[in-house]
Design a protein around this motif. Sequence first.
Motif, mmCIF file in Angstrom:
data_model
loop_
_atom_site.group_PDB
_atom_site.id
_atom_site.type_symbol
_atom_site.label_atom_id
_atom_site.label_comp_id
_atom_site.label_asym_id
_atom_site.label_seq_id
_atom_site.Cartn_x
_atom_site.Cartn_y
_atom_site.Cartn_z
ATOM 1 N N GLU A 70 0.820 -1.212 0.000
ATOM 2 C CA GLU A 70 0.000 0.000 0.000
ATOM 3 C C GLU A 70 0.853 1.261 0.000
ATOM 4 N N LEU A 71 1.997 1.227 0.666
ATOM 5 C CA LEU A 71 2.883 2.386 0.691
ATOM 6 C C LEU A 71 3.585 2.602 -0.646
ATOM 7 N N ASN A 72 3.643 1.585 -1.460
ATOM 8 C CA ASN A 72 4.348 1.662 -2.728
ATOM 9 C C ASN A 72 3.347 1.522 -3.873
ATOM 10 N N LYS A 73 2.663 2.610 -4.205
ATOM 11 C CA LYS A 73 1.593 2.590 -5.205
ATOM 12 C C LYS A 73 2.094 2.394 -6.632
ATOM 13 N N ASP A 74 3.392 2.665 -6.889
ATOM 14 C CA ASP A 74 3.919 2.582 -8.255
ATOM 15 C C ASP A 74 4.368 1.181 -8.640
ATOM 16 N N ASN A 75 3.987 0.171 -7.872
ATOM 17 C CA ASN A 75 4.360 -1.221 -8.148
ATOM 18 C C ASN A 75 5.868 -1.389 -8.266
ATOM 19 N N GLN A 76 6.596 -0.805 -7.340
ATOM 20 C CA GLN A 76 8.044 -0.877 -7.353
ATOM 21 C C GLN A 76 8.586 -1.997 -6.459
ATOM 22 N N VAL A 77 7.709 -2.726 -5.783
ATOM 23 C CA VAL A 77 8.146 -3.814 -4.911
ATOM 24 C C VAL A 77 8.648 -4.961 -5.780
ATOM 25 N N LEU A 78 9.895 -5.382 -5.537
ATOM 26 C CA LEU A 78 10.468 -6.486 -6.297
ATOM 27 C C LEU A 78 10.298 -7.817 -5.564
ATOM 28 N N SER A 79 10.502 -7.814 -4.248
ATOM 29 C CA SER A 79 10.298 -9.051 -3.490
ATOM 30 C C SER A 79 10.015 -8.735 -2.020
ATOM 31 N N LEU A 80 9.192 -9.583 -1.423
ATOM 32 C CA LEU A 80 8.864 -9.525 0.005
ATOM 33 C C LEU A 80 9.009 -10.926 0.567
ATOM 34 N N ASN A 81 9.661 -11.051 1.717
ATOM 35 C CA ASN A 81 9.852 -12.349 2.323
ATOM 36 C C ASN A 81 9.745 -12.183 3.838
ATOM 37 N N CYS A 82 8.789 -12.858 4.452
ATOM 38 C CA CYS A 82 8.599 -12.745 5.895
ATOM 39 C C CYS A 82 9.682 -13.464 6.690
ATOM 40 N N GLY A 83 10.448 -14.302 6.064
ATOM 41 C CA GLY A 83 11.517 -15.005 6.768
ATOM 42 C C GLY A 83 11.010 -16.244 7.487
ATOM 43 N N LYS A 84 11.929 -16.885 8.204
ATOM 44 C CA LYS A 84 11.604 -18.123 8.908
ATOM 45 C C LYS A 84 11.070 -17.796 10.301
ATOM 46 N N MET A 85 9.945 -18.379 10.605
ATOM 47 C CA MET A 85 9.302 -18.152 11.898
ATOM 48 C C MET A 85 10.071 -18.867 13.004
ATOM 49 N N GLN A 86 10.283 -18.149 14.122
ATOM 50 C CA GLN A 86 10.901 -18.739 15.310
ATOM 51 C C GLN A 86 9.997 -18.444 16.499
ATOM 52 N N CYS A 87 9.586 -19.487 17.169
ATOM 53 C CA CYS A 87 8.654 -19.326 18.290
ATOM 54 C C CYS A 87 9.368 -19.579 19.618
ATOM 55 N N SER A 88 8.941 -18.824 20.620
ATOM 56 C CA SER A 88 9.473 -19.013 21.969
ATOM 57 C C SER A 88 8.334 -18.872 22.966
ATOM 58 N N THR A 89 8.492 -19.545 24.110
ATOM 59 C CA THR A 89 7.462 -19.504 25.151
ATOM 60 C C THR A 89 8.059 -18.876 26.409
ATOM 61 N N VAL A 90 7.388 -17.826 26.899
ATOM 62 C CA VAL A 90 7.816 -17.144 28.119
ATOM 63 C C VAL A 90 6.566 -16.918 28.969
ATOM 64 N N ALA A 91 6.623 -17.334 30.213
ATOM 65 C CA ALA A 91 5.523 -17.142 31.168
ATOM 66 C C ALA A 91 4.196 -17.660 30.625
ATOM 67 N N MET A 92 4.232 -18.848 30.106
ATOM 68 C CA MET A 92 3.023 -19.550 29.631
ATOM 69 C C MET A 92 2.400 -18.914 28.375
ATOM 70 N N GLU A 93 3.123 -18.056 27.675
ATOM 71 C CA GLU A 93 2.626 -17.482 26.425
ATOM 72 C C GLU A 93 3.671 -17.676 25.336
ATOM 73 N N SER A 94 3.202 -18.081 24.174
ATOM 74 C CA SER A 94 4.089 -18.308 23.031
ATOM 75 C C SER A 94 4.020 -17.112 22.086
ATOM 76 N N THR A 95 5.185 -16.757 21.572
ATOM 77 C CA THR A 95 5.283 -15.659 20.607
ATOM 78 C C THR A 95 6.169 -16.106 19.456
ATOM 79 N N CYS A 96 5.749 -15.806 18.239
ATOM 80 C CA CYS A 96 6.534 -16.151 17.053
ATOM 81 C C CYS A 96 7.034 -14.871 16.389
ATOM 82 N N THR A 97 8.302 -14.871 16.012
ATOM 83 C CA THR A 97 8.921 -13.716 15.361
ATOM 84 C C THR A 97 9.720 -14.178 14.149
ATOM 85 N N SER A 98 10.126 -13.215 13.314
ATOM 86 C CA SER A 98 10.993 -13.519 12.170
ATOM 87 C C SER A 98 11.649 -12.235 11.676
ATOM 88 N N HIS A 99 12.692 -12.390 10.888
ATOM 89 C CA HIS A 99 13.367 -11.277 10.232
ATOM 90 C C HIS A 99 12.885 -11.232 8.785
#
Length: 121
Positions: A82-111
Amino acid sequence: MKKILILVVLFPFFAFAQSVGVKDIPADGDTTIEIKKGKKTDNEFEIVNGEDEIEGDAAPLLKEARANWKVACADWKKEIKELNKDNQVLSLNCGKMQCSTVAMESTCTSHAKYKMKVRVK
C-alpha cells in the motif's frame, strides 16, 4: 606557402568543431564538463534492500501463536504494498518463523526482508 599548407592541414579539425554554451556553472575551483553521445546513463531508480522484524501476538498455545504470526506477516506485506503505489516492490519475504514460550505465552517472530525500486530523482 607554409601558411597555406598549415591552413589546409588544420582546416578539417576546425570545420567540425562545435561550440557548447555552459551557463550557471561557477568558475571558481575545478570544474569538469563531460559530453557523451548516446543514451542517458543516469539511473532514475535505485534498488533498496531492507529488513524488518515481524512479531505475532502472544497466545497461550503454540498453534495460535503461529496463526498470529501468519496474520502479522500478511499485514506487513499488505502495508508495504500500500505504501508503494507505483508497483516498485520487487520481493517480500517474511523469513523463517521462530517461536518461543515465556511465562506460559508463546510468541513467534521472524526477520523479514524486502527489495524494491526507489525513484532517485
